[in-house]
Design a protein around this motif. Structure first.
Motif, PDB file in Angstrom:
ATOM      1  N   CYS A 112      13.133  -7.074   3.300  1.00  0.00           N
ATOM      2  CA  CYS A 112      13.932  -6.661   2.077  1.00  0.00           C
ATOM      3  C   CYS A 112      12.920  -5.492   1.610  1.00  0.00           C
ATOM      4  N   TYR A 113      11.829  -5.756   1.457  1.00  0.00           N
ATOM      5  CA  TYR A 113      10.827  -4.804   0.918  1.00  0.00           C
ATOM      6  C   TYR A 113      10.794  -3.686   1.632  1.00  0.00           C
ATOM      7  N   LEU A 114      10.593  -3.668   3.013  1.00  0.00           N
ATOM      8  CA  LEU A 114      10.729  -2.442   4.068  1.00  0.00           C
ATOM      9  C   LEU A 114      11.935  -1.723   3.766  1.00  0.00           C
ATOM     10  N   THR A 115      13.042  -2.216   3.654  1.00  0.00           N
ATOM     11  CA  THR A 115      14.487  -1.683   3.545  1.00  0.00           C
ATOM     12  C   THR A 115      14.312  -0.823   2.223  1.00  0.00           C
ATOM     13  N   MET A 116      13.797  -1.363   1.038  1.00  0.00           N
ATOM     14  CA  MET A 116      13.919  -0.828  -0.232  1.00  0.00           C
ATOM     15  C   MET A 116      12.991   0.439  -0.010  1.00  0.00           C
ATOM     16  N   ASN A 117      11.703   0.203   0.374  1.00  0.00           N
ATOM     17  CA  ASN A 117      10.567   1.409   0.593  1.00  0.00           C
ATOM     18  C   ASN A 117      11.449   2.714   1.487  1.00  0.00           C
ATOM     19  N   VAL A 118      12.071   2.218   2.449  1.00  0.00           N
ATOM     20  CA  VAL A 118      12.793   3.212   3.219  1.00  0.00           C
ATOM     21  C   VAL A 118      13.724   3.869   2.603  1.00  0.00           C
ATOM     22  N   PHE A 119      14.635   3.228   1.803  1.00  0.00           N
ATOM     23  CA  PHE A 119      15.655   3.781   1.099  1.00  0.00           C
ATOM     24  C   PHE A 119      14.945   4.606   0.080  1.00  0.00           C
ATOM     25  N   ARG A 120      14.053   4.254  -0.773  1.00  0.00           N
ATOM     26  CA  ARG A 120      13.465   5.052  -1.834  1.00  0.00           C
ATOM     27  C   ARG A 120      12.946   6.211  -1.434  1.00  0.00           C
ATOM     28  N   GLY A 121      11.985   6.130  -0.152  1.00  0.00           N
ATOM     29  CA  GLY A 121      11.582   7.170   0.483  1.00  0.00           C
ATOM     30  C   GLY A 121      12.241   8.117   0.798  1.00  0.00           C
ATOM     31  N   ALA A 122      13.446   7.682   1.395  1.00  0.00           N
ATOM     32  CA  ALA A 122      14.363   8.985   2.064  1.00  0.00           C
ATOM     33  C   ALA A 122      15.005   9.512   0.802  1.00  0.00           C
ATOM     34  N   GLN A 123      15.358   8.816  -0.451  1.00  0.00           N
ATOM     35  CA  GLN A 123      15.865   9.528  -1.702  1.00  0.00           C
ATOM     36  C   GLN A 123      14.847  10.451  -2.135  1.00  0.00           C
ATOM     37  N   LEU A 124      13.541  10.155  -2.055  1.00  0.00           N
ATOM     38  CA  LEU A 124      12.554  11.191  -2.733  1.00  0.00           C
ATOM     39  C   LEU A 124      12.500  12.463  -1.642  1.00  0.00           C
ATOM     40  N   LEU A 125      12.366  12.170  -0.615  1.00  0.00           N
ATOM     41  CA  LEU A 125      12.325  13.239   0.714  1.00  0.00           C
ATOM     42  C   LEU A 125      13.659  14.252   0.309  1.00  0.00           C
ATOM     43  N   VAL A 165       0.817  -1.300  -0.057  1.00  0.00           N
ATOM     44  CA  VAL A 165      -0.059  -0.021  -0.054  1.00  0.00           C
ATOM     45  C   VAL A 165       0.810   1.186  -0.071  1.00  0.00           C
ATOM     46  N   LEU A 166       2.006   1.335   0.771  1.00  0.00           N
ATOM     47  CA  LEU A 166       2.889   2.432   0.980  1.00  0.00           C
ATOM     48  C   LEU A 166       3.363   2.632  -0.281  1.00  0.00           C
ATOM     49  N   ASP A 167       4.002   1.399  -1.017  1.00  0.00           N
ATOM     50  CA  ASP A 167       4.598   1.503  -2.240  1.00  0.00           C
ATOM     51  C   ASP A 167       3.698   2.167  -3.371  1.00  0.00           C
ATOM     52  N   ARG A 168       2.711   1.711  -3.560  1.00  0.00           N
ATOM     53  CA  ARG A 168       1.637   2.009  -4.424  1.00  0.00           C
ATOM     54  C   ARG A 168       1.150   3.539  -4.222  1.00  0.00           C
ATOM     55  N   ARG A 169       1.200   3.993  -2.997  1.00  0.00           N
ATOM     56  CA  ARG A 169       0.747   5.422  -2.778  1.00  0.00           C
ATOM     57  C   ARG A 169       1.713   6.199  -3.024  1.00  0.00           C
ATOM     58  N   PHE A 170       2.974   5.743  -2.724  1.00  0.00           N
ATOM     59  CA  PHE A 170       4.045   7.090  -2.973  1.00  0.00           C
ATOM     60  C   PHE A 170       5.019   6.570  -4.286  1.00  0.00           C
ATOM     61  N   GLY A 171       4.669   5.369  -5.054  1.00  0.00           N
ATOM     62  CA  GLY A 171       5.476   4.888  -5.997  1.00  0.00           C
ATOM     63  C   GLY A 171       7.067   4.858  -5.799  1.00  0.00           C
ATOM     64  N   LEU A 172       7.324   3.839  -4.567  1.00  0.00           N
ATOM     65  CA  LEU A 172       8.596   3.717  -4.023  1.00  0.00           C
ATOM     66  C   LEU A 172       9.524   2.747  -4.779  1.00  0.00           C
ATOM     67  N   PHE A 173       8.929   1.660  -4.955  1.00  0.00           N
ATOM     68  CA  PHE A 173       9.838   0.551  -5.122  1.00  0.00           C
ATOM     69  C   PHE A 173       9.200  -0.376  -6.389  1.00  0.00           C
TER      70      PHE A 173
END
Length: 107
Positions: free
Chosen positions: A87-100, A18-26
């Motif tokens: 692994c999914y959480l790590t990549m969502n957090v990494f990509r989210g931090a990049q976007l921020l 859901v977070l990935d879909r909402r913010f287009g993270l991974f």
């Protein structure tokens, strides 16, 4: 009650989607790359676990919250879902931090 831990992992994975879909993270940003990275990460940790089991370092915990199903000796099926979540959480957090950081630099 033997499926409670697996159910919690599945709910958590759903939250990651859901977070990935909402913010287009991974997966919703670059699905092919995401699939390769996720599979590579999970395989790395499965091999890590298998080495730890083989060396007598890792053992399967006994609890009524787990299904009791095993993929290999001392490797419960829940471990695969946990590693996928990790692994999914790590990549969502990494990509989210990049976007921020990108948004902050642009402002």
């Amino acid at each position: 009650m033997g499926i409670l831990y697996l159910a919690a992992l599945l709910v958590s994975l759903t939250g990651m989607v859901v977070l990935d879909r909402r913010f287009g993270l991974f997966f919703f940003d670059r699905p092919r790359r995401a699939a390769i990275v996720l599979v590579a990460g999970v395989l790395f940790f499965v091999v890590w676990d298998l080495f730890g089991i083989g060396l007598g370092i890792f053992f399967r915990g006994e609890t009524s919250f787990m299904t009791g199903l095993q993929v290999a000796p001392e490797l419960p099926v829940e471990e695969l879902f946990f590693l996928t979540l990790l692994c999914y959480l790590t990549m969502n957090v990494f990509r989210g931090a990049q976007l921020l950081l990108e948004r902050r630099r642009a402002a």
